[in-house]
Design a protein around this motif. Structure first.
Motif, short mmCIF file in Angstrom:
data_model
loop_
_atom_site.label_atom_id
_atom_site.label_comp_id
_atom_site.label_asym_id
_atom_site.label_seq_id
_atom_site.Cartn_x
_atom_site.Cartn_y
_atom_site.Cartn_z
N GLN A 91 0.83 -1.21 0.00
CA GLN A 91 0.00 0.00 0.00
C GLN A 91 0.86 1.26 0.00
O GLN A 91 0.54 2.25 -0.66
N THR A 94 1.96 2.23 -3.41
CA THR A 94 0.97 2.80 -4.32
C THR A 94 0.97 4.33 -4.27
O THR A 94 0.39 4.96 -5.14
N GLU A 140 -6.58 6.27 2.51
CA GLU A 140 -7.37 5.84 1.34
C GLU A 140 -6.83 4.53 0.77
O GLU A 140 -7.60 3.64 0.41
N ALA A 141 -5.51 4.40 0.69
CA ALA A 141 -4.90 3.18 0.16
C ALA A 141 -5.21 1.98 1.05
O ALA A 141 -5.44 0.87 0.56
N GLU A 143 -7.85 1.40 2.65
CA GLU A 143 -9.22 0.94 2.42
C GLU A 143 -9.23 -0.26 1.49
O GLU A 143 -10.08 -1.14 1.60
N TRP A 144 -8.29 -0.29 0.56
CA TRP A 144 -8.24 -1.35 -0.45
C TRP A 144 -7.27 -2.47 -0.10
O TRP A 144 -7.09 -3.40 -0.86
N MET A 145 -6.69 -2.37 1.07
CA MET A 145 -5.70 -3.34 1.50
C MET A 145 -6.37 -4.68 1.81
O MET A 145 -7.39 -4.73 2.48
N PRO A 146 -5.79 -5.79 1.32
CA PRO A 146 -6.32 -7.11 1.68
C PRO A 146 -6.24 -7.30 3.21
O PRO A 146 -5.27 -6.88 3.83
N ALA A 148 -7.72 -5.81 5.57
CA ALA A 148 -7.55 -4.50 6.22
C ALA A 148 -8.00 -4.52 7.67
O ALA A 148 -7.29 -4.02 8.55
#
Length: 160
Positions: A91, A94, A140-141, A143-146, A148
């Motif tokens: 993350q 990114t 924000e990144a 949020e998309w983390m596996p 999380a």
């Protein structure tokens, strides 16, 4: 995720190398203790202390002292920490270069604002503003983390 969550996860990620070193040290201590259970010959070569010292006897002694279970628990902890580190770093990667360098400098390396500002060639005040932006982007990144929520929970528990 909230900015506060991002800070806690970054603190957790920064502590992972220290935790992995502590696990490795404890594993080494247990392995050394297991070596002592085998016995040492005067020549310094490891051997059993008699005919009754077999691999099964050694395993039984290790089990009695809880070494087997502890080594297993440590290996699980190590695997979880390494996985969390990989996911969090994915993350971080990114983010754009400036945000990434700010996060790496302030959290992972423990540098001061002055050191980070010098590294990215910004003023200290501008670096402080960019830190806030970096945290927003990191949140924000995340949020998309596996996994999380699981990682967030481990990060919060690590603070205790």
């Amino acid at each position: 995720m909230r900015i506060e969550d991002a800070k806690i996860i970054l603190d957790y990620a920064a502590d992972i190398p220290k935790k992995l070193r502590a696990i490795a040290e404890e594993q080494a201590e247990i392995e050394a203790e297991l070596s002592c259970l085998r016995g040492i010959e005067y020549s310094g070569m490891p051997h059993g202390s008699g005919h009754s010292d077999s691999t099964a006897d050694l395993a039984e002694k290790a089990e009695e002292r809880g070494y087997t279970e502890r080594l297993h628990d440590l290996e699980i902890q190590k695997t979880i920490l390494q996985g969390d580190s990989r996911v969090i770093w994915a993350q971080i990667w990114t983010l754009n270069d400036v945000y990434r360098r700010i996060i790496k400098g302030l959290w992972m390396k423990g540098h001061s604002f002055e050191e980070v500002a010098n590294e990215i060639d910004y003023s200290v005040s501008h670096t402080k503003r960019k830190k806030v932006e970096a945290l927003v982007r990191m949140a924000e990144a995340l949020e998309w983390m596996p996994m999380a929520e699981e990682i967030r929970a481990r990060a919060y528990n690590a603070r205790k």
